[in-house]
Motif scaffolding. Structure first.
Motif, PDB file in Angstrom:
ATOM      1  N   ASN A 187       0.786  -1.242   0.000  1.00  0.00           N
ATOM      2  CA  ASN A 187       0.000   0.000   0.000  1.00  0.00           C
ATOM      3  C   ASN A 187       0.816   1.288   0.000  1.00  0.00           C
ATOM      4  O   ASN A 187       0.498   2.220  -0.720  1.00  0.00           O
ATOM      5  N   ASP A 188       1.845   1.362   0.805  1.00  0.00           N
ATOM      6  CA  ASP A 188       2.664   2.569   0.906  1.00  0.00           C
ATOM      7  C   ASP A 188       4.103   2.144   0.609  1.00  0.00           C
ATOM      8  O   ASP A 188       4.728   1.425   1.398  1.00  0.00           O
ATOM      9  N   VAL A 189       4.636   2.594  -0.553  1.00  0.00           N
ATOM     10  CA  VAL A 189       5.864   2.004  -1.096  1.00  0.00           C
ATOM     11  C   VAL A 189       6.817   3.096  -1.580  1.00  0.00           C
ATOM     12  O   VAL A 189       6.385   4.156  -2.067  1.00  0.00           O
ATOM     13  N   ILE A 190       8.108   2.818  -1.444  1.00  0.00           N
ATOM     14  CA  ILE A 190       9.158   3.647  -2.048  1.00  0.00           C
ATOM     15  C   ILE A 190       9.643   2.952  -3.316  1.00  0.00           C
ATOM     16  O   ILE A 190       9.956   1.759  -3.303  1.00  0.00           O
ATOM     17  N   PHE A 191       9.693   3.681  -4.420  1.00  0.00           N
ATOM     18  CA  PHE A 191      10.312   3.203  -5.661  1.00  0.00           C
ATOM     19  C   PHE A 191      11.556   4.048  -5.918  1.00  0.00           C
ATOM     20  O   PHE A 191      11.514   5.282  -5.821  1.00  0.00           O
ATOM     21  N   LYS A 192      12.680   3.388  -6.265  1.00  0.00           N
ATOM     22  CA  LYS A 192      13.899   4.157  -6.499  1.00  0.00           C
ATOM     23  C   LYS A 192      14.793   3.450  -7.507  1.00  0.00           C
ATOM     24  O   LYS A 192      14.769   2.217  -7.624  1.00  0.00           O
ATOM     25  N   PRO A 193      15.631   4.208  -8.223  1.00  0.00           N
ATOM     26  CA  PRO A 193      16.583   3.604  -9.161  1.00  0.00           C
ATOM     27  C   PRO A 193      17.686   2.884  -8.399  1.00  0.00           C
ATOM     28  O   PRO A 193      17.910   3.136  -7.210  1.00  0.00           O
ATOM     29  N   LEU A 194      18.391   2.012  -9.098  1.00  0.00           N
ATOM     30  CA  LEU A 194      19.442   1.219  -8.465  1.00  0.00           C
ATOM     31  C   LEU A 194      20.808   1.888  -8.519  1.00  0.00           C
ATOM     32  O   LEU A 194      21.752   1.391  -7.892  1.00  0.00           O
ATOM     33  N   ASP A 195      20.920   2.990  -9.236  1.00  0.00           N
ATOM     34  CA  ASP A 195      22.241   3.586  -9.450  1.00  0.00           C
ATOM     35  C   ASP A 195      22.323   5.042  -9.020  1.00  0.00           C
ATOM     36  O   ASP A 195      23.245   5.749  -9.394  1.00  0.00           O
ATOM     37  N   GLY A 196      21.360   5.510  -8.221  1.00  0.00           N
ATOM     38  CA  GLY A 196      21.360   6.912  -7.832  1.00  0.00           C
ATOM     39  C   GLY A 196      22.089   7.150  -6.527  1.00  0.00           C
ATOM     40  O   GLY A 196      22.539   6.234  -5.853  1.00  0.00           O
ATOM     41  N   MET A 197      22.195   8.432  -6.170  1.00  0.00           N
ATOM     42  CA  MET A 197      22.783   8.815  -4.882  1.00  0.00           C
ATOM     43  C   MET A 197      22.150  10.122  -4.451  1.00  0.00           C
ATOM     44  O   MET A 197      21.542  10.841  -5.256  1.00  0.00           O
ATOM     45  N   GLY A 198      22.255  10.404  -3.164  1.00  0.00           N
ATOM     46  CA  GLY A 198      21.783  11.698  -2.660  1.00  0.00           C
ATOM     47  C   GLY A 198      20.280  11.859  -2.693  1.00  0.00           C
ATOM     48  O   GLY A 198      19.780  12.980  -2.634  1.00  0.00           O
ATOM     49  N   GLY A 199      19.537  10.751  -2.818  1.00  0.00           N
ATOM     50  CA  GLY A 199      18.080  10.837  -2.798  1.00  0.00           C
ATOM     51  C   GLY A 199      17.445  11.176  -4.126  1.00  0.00           C
ATOM     52  O   GLY A 199      16.244  11.476  -4.189  1.00  0.00           O
ATOM     53  N   THR A 200      18.208  11.121  -5.222  1.00  0.00           N
ATOM     54  CA  THR A 200      17.660  11.488  -6.519  1.00  0.00           C
ATOM     55  C   THR A 200      16.662  10.438  -7.023  1.00  0.00           C
ATOM     56  O   THR A 200      16.881   9.244  -6.873  1.00  0.00           O
ATOM     57  N   ALA A 201      15.574  10.918  -7.598  1.00  0.00           N
ATOM     58  CA  ALA A 201      14.561  10.091  -8.277  1.00  0.00           C
ATOM     59  C   ALA A 201      13.933   9.039  -7.361  1.00  0.00           C
ATOM     60  O   ALA A 201      13.589   7.949  -7.810  1.00  0.00           O
ATOM     61  N   ILE A 202      13.780   9.364  -6.081  1.00  0.00           N
ATOM     62  CA  ILE A 202      13.093   8.474  -5.146  1.00  0.00           C
ATOM     63  C   ILE A 202      11.641   8.932  -5.025  1.00  0.00           C
ATOM     64  O   ILE A 202      11.372  10.105  -4.775  1.00  0.00           O
ATOM     65  N   PHE A 203      10.713   7.996  -5.218  1.00  0.00           N
ATOM     66  CA  PHE A 203       9.288   8.305  -5.172  1.00  0.00           C
ATOM     67  C   PHE A 203       8.602   7.509  -4.069  1.00  0.00           C
ATOM     68  O   PHE A 203       8.795   6.289  -3.961  1.00  0.00           O
ATOM     69  N   ARG A 204       7.782   8.186  -3.279  1.00  0.00           N
ATOM     70  CA  ARG A 204       6.884   7.500  -2.353  1.00  0.00           C
ATOM     71  C   ARG A 204       5.504   7.448  -2.996  1.00  0.00           C
ATOM     72  O   ARG A 204       4.967   8.478  -3.427  1.00  0.00           O
ATOM     73  N   VAL A 205       4.927   6.245  -3.047  1.00  0.00           N
ATOM     74  CA  VAL A 205       3.604   6.068  -3.639  1.00  0.00           C
ATOM     75  C   VAL A 205       2.658   5.590  -2.538  1.00  0.00           C
ATOM     76  O   VAL A 205       2.767   4.464  -2.057  1.00  0.00           O
ATOM     77  N   LYS A 206       1.737   6.457  -2.151  1.00  0.00           N
ATOM     78  CA  LYS A 206       0.782   6.149  -1.094  1.00  0.00           C
ATOM     79  C   LYS A 206      -0.439   5.435  -1.673  1.00  0.00           C
ATOM     80  O   LYS A 206      -0.617   5.371  -2.901  1.00  0.00           O
ATOM     81  N   PRO A 207      -1.311   4.906  -0.803  1.00  0.00           N
ATOM     82  CA  PRO A 207      -2.515   4.221  -1.297  1.00  0.00           C
ATOM     83  C   PRO A 207      -3.334   5.120  -2.219  1.00  0.00           C
ATOM     84  O   PRO A 207      -3.572   6.290  -1.924  1.00  0.00           O
ATOM     85  N   GLY A 208      -3.716   4.558  -3.369  1.00  0.00           N
ATOM     86  CA  GLY A 208      -4.569   5.273  -4.302  1.00  0.00           C
ATOM     87  C   GLY A 208      -3.880   6.336  -5.126  1.00  0.00           C
ATOM     88  O   GLY A 208      -4.552   7.132  -5.797  1.00  0.00           O
ATOM     89  N   ASP A 209      -2.575   6.379  -5.141  1.00  0.00           N
ATOM     90  CA  ASP A 209      -1.853   7.410  -5.891  1.00  0.00           C
ATOM     91  C   ASP A 209      -2.113   7.242  -7.388  1.00  0.00           C
ATOM     92  O   ASP A 209      -1.803   6.192  -7.968  1.00  0.00           O
ATOM     93  N   PRO A 210      -2.665   8.255  -8.048  1.00  0.00           N
ATOM     94  CA  PRO A 210      -2.971   8.135  -9.478  1.00  0.00           C
ATOM     95  C   PRO A 210      -1.738   8.170 -10.373  1.00  0.00           C
ATOM     96  O   PRO A 210      -1.833   7.930 -11.579  1.00  0.00           O
TER      97      PRO A 210
END
Length: 318
Positions: free
Chosen positions: A157-180
């Protein structure tokens, strides 16, 4: 004979003197009376199988922002004439980084101690490596398959998606329940199914900080730097506006360190930064872990000195 230490790093003239961990390492080596050399990644090369570099001797290391080092003119050096090389080039972990590890591995085969071990820098992706210790990790998936990633999201339901090669928090997304925006986030991060990413169950304790725990030859420093997210942020990374809060290790932190220590030593990972949120290990940073200066200044430590002592022991037993 005087120990010779070289460091491969980004532009030394552009560092943040107040925070730079590599500068702390160089200062510690200088206190030992070692000769110091600076190498940029593009100046590593192979010549008939011999690892070489254009490098500059570094002297007068200090923490004075206006005058923190003196660089000599560049000269060509056989890397086998160097005793130890610190690989401190920041990600991205791209093909050029991999090629650099091949050159450093050639130097290693010619008798040089490389910290961290080049093969392990290639083998131990900072996100995926942590999954070798599932007892320490939150629910996590690595995939580029949108259906699998969506199923993981549906389960947690509440998930973090992130790239495997980033640093410093770049391109990290939190997707909450029902996120369009779920579909477009996955399309963007996976390049429409062409690139694997990490999905990780959201850990609410991020509000208390993403702890950086430093280990020297498998032994943890007794304090961590909790990087507390700015208001309205999910990411604790200092580069993303997080605030550093030094604090002692918890019993759980020490248990996590014990779980990974033997593997780190076996792989020649002499200096490592664990990222721990709440009770969970989320990353194992092996390329250029930071936070030395913040912990040193708060607790009157000398983490760079600890690392140089560990390197000295490695050199003695080579």
């Amino acid at each position: 004979m005087t120990t010779k230490l070289a460091v491969v790093m980004d532009d030394i003239l552009s560092i943040n003197v107040k925070k730079d961990s590599t500068l702390a390492m160089l200062a510690a080596a200088q206190r030992k009376g070692w000769e110091l050399y600076y190498i940029q990644q593009g100046d590593l090369y192979l010549d008939q199988g011999a690892a070489k570099a254009l490098c500059q001797q570094v002297t007068n290391i200090s923490y004075d922002p206006a005058n923190y080092c003196t660089l000599a003119a560049a000269e060509t050096v056989l890397l086998q004439d160097i005793d130890v090389i610190l690989m401190r080039k920041d990600p991205p972990f791209d093909n050029e980084y991999i090629y650099s590890t091949y050159i450093l591995e050639a130097a290693e085969q010619q008798g040089v101690l490389v910290v961290n071990k080049p093969q392990s820098l290639r083998d131990c992706n900072e996100k995926i490596f942590a999954t070798q210790f599932p007892q320490c990790c939150p629910p996590v998936m690595v995939s580029r398959n949108a259906d699998l990633l969506k199923a993981f999201y549906a389960e947690h339901n509440d998930v973090i998606f992130k790239p495997l090669d980033g640093m410093g928090g770049t391109a990290i997304f939190r997707v909450k329940p029902g996120d369009p925006n779920l579909n477009v986030i996955l399309e963007t991060l996976t390049s429409y199914g062409q690139q694997s990413i990490m999905a990780q169950k959201f850990i609410p304790e991020i509000s208390q900080g993403d702890k950086r725990i430093l280990l020297v030859n498998g032994e943890p420093v007794s304090y961590s730097l909790a990087r507390v997210p700015a208001k309205g942020e999910t990411r604790g990374n200092l580069a993303a506006g997080g605030r550093g809060v030094p604090q002692p290790l918890t019993d759980r932190d020490r248990w996590i360190c014990q779980q990974v220590a033997a593997t780190l030593k076996q792989k020649g990972l002499l200096f490592v930064g664990l990222d721990v949120i709440g009770d969970y290990l989320t990353e194992i940073n092996v390329t250029s872990p930071t936070c030395i200066r913040e912990l040193d200044s708060h607790y009157n430590l000398d983490i760079g000195g600890q690392l140089m002592d560990a390197i000295e022991q490695q050199l003695v037993h080579k």
